[in-house]
Design a protein around this motif. Structure first.
Motif, short mmCIF file in Angstrom:
data_model
loop_
_atom_site.label_atom_id
_atom_site.label_comp_id
_atom_site.label_asym_id
_atom_site.label_seq_id
_atom_site.Cartn_x
_atom_site.Cartn_y
_atom_site.Cartn_z
N MET A 1 0.48 -1.07 0.17
CA MET A 1 -0.02 0.07 0.12
C MET A 1 0.89 1.10 0.07
SD MET A 1 -3.15 -0.80 2.72
CE MET A 1 -1.94 -1.34 3.89
N LYS A 2 0.31 2.24 -0.80
CA LYS A 2 1.11 3.44 -0.79
C LYS A 2 0.64 4.13 0.45
CE LYS A 2 -0.44 4.95 -4.71
NZ LYS A 2 -0.62 6.07 -5.88
N THR A 3 1.65 4.52 1.25
CA THR A 3 1.23 5.07 2.58
C THR A 3 2.12 5.96 3.34
OG1 THR A 3 1.01 2.65 3.35
CG2 THR A 3 1.39 4.09 5.22
N LYS A 113 -3.42 10.46 -3.31
CA LYS A 113 -3.87 9.09 -3.67
C LYS A 113 -3.31 8.02 -3.11
CE LYS A 113 -5.52 10.87 -8.32
NZ LYS A 113 -6.92 11.07 -7.76
N ASP A 115 -2.81 5.21 -0.13
CA ASP A 115 -3.77 4.02 0.17
C ASP A 115 -3.98 4.22 1.76
OD1 ASP A 115 -4.33 2.82 -2.29
OD2 ASP A 115 -2.03 2.06 -2.01
N SER A 153 -10.35 5.92 -0.52
CA SER A 153 -10.48 5.03 0.33
C SER A 153 -9.19 4.82 1.11
CB SER A 153 -10.67 3.57 -0.28
OG SER A 153 -10.95 2.81 0.61
N VAL A 154 -9.05 5.30 2.35
CA VAL A 154 -7.79 5.46 3.02
C VAL A 154 -7.87 4.65 4.20
CG1 VAL A 154 -6.15 6.96 3.82
CG2 VAL A 154 -7.12 7.65 2.05
N ARG A 155 -7.06 3.95 4.35
CA ARG A 155 -6.91 2.97 5.73
C ARG A 155 -6.05 3.66 6.80
NH1 ARG A 155 -5.36 -3.00 5.04
NH2 ARG A 155 -5.47 -2.94 7.31
#
Length: 236
Positions: A1-3, A113, A115, A153-155
């Motif tokens: 995931m891009k974090t 953008k 994640d 949608s971001v965790r």
């Protein structure tokens, strides 16, 4: 995931940045200048970003912090010495700090953008910081799902939320975190004081993790007396 990692420059968040860099796709660090007296921690966050070769965003919310008076971190209030379990440590609470910072971080993540946003809250924070508890993390995620519905949608990643600080030290060592390049002390002096709650917790964590502590403290022995008298109960 891009974090994106929320990184103060402290031991916990720098260790988290190294963990995310190893396990996910780290795309940046975000730090906040909220008028904290230990603002030098931001220099350590900048060093972390440079070391991991990612952008570093410093968001200036000092004006907001100036209105959140009464905290020893932002106001003319003495930082107390002792263990986190002591009632006096509530003087270090900055009201709603994590909610404010995470709301901004999620906006940044959505715009870029990403994640996920990762935050280094941990079990040792539960005692006095309500916005570090599992219930807050779950509720914030639910709120952001509604706030970004149809757009992003971001965790919210909080891998240490149920872990003691000693586990963070162990995990940081696993991912080659240079602990000497982190800053914890709330007093913001030349050296870690060794007496404030976060210094005591830091020193104890290295001891429990059985990992040498490279930190230079003004008072390197105070923690022993502090931890012998108090223990922070889990609050969820």
């Amino acid at each position: 995931m891009k974090t994106i990692v929320v990184c103060s420059g402290g031991l916990d968040s720098v260790s988290l940045a190294h963990k995310i860099a190893a396990e996910q796709q780290l795309i940046g660090l975000v730090s906040f200048d909220y008028g904290q007296r230990h603002r030098k921690e931001l220099d350590f966050a900048a060093r972390c970003a440079a070391r991991l070769a990612v952008p570093h965003h410093i968001i200036d919310i000092a004006t907001i912090g100036g209105h959140l008076g009464g905290s020893a971190l932002t106001d003319n209030v003495e930082v107390p010495d002792g263990h986190y379990a002591e009632e006096t440590m509530k003087a270090t609470v900055v009201p709603n700090r994590n909610a404010i910072m995470l709301a901004i971080a999620f906006g940044l993540a959505a715009a870029q953008k990403a994640d996920a946003v990762a935050v280094a809250v941990h079990g040792g924070d539960h005692f006095i910081y309500p916005d570090c508890r599992p219930g807050f993390i779950d509720a914030f995620q639910h709120m952001q799902n509604e706030a970004l519905d149809g757009y992003a949608s971001v965790r919210l990643l909080a891998p240490y939320v149920d872990a003691p600080k000693a586990a963070i030290v162990a995990d940081g060592a696993k991912h080659a975190t240079p602990f000497v390049e982190t800053w914890s002390c709330y007093k913001g002096g030349r050296l870690h004081c060794g007496r404030c709650g976060t210094c005591v917790e830091r020193r104890e964590a290295f001891h429990l993790a059985e990992i040498p502590d490279p930190t230079e403290y003004e008072d390197g022995d105070f923690w022993k007396a502090a931890v012998s008298q108090y223990s922070a109960a889990e609050v969820r």
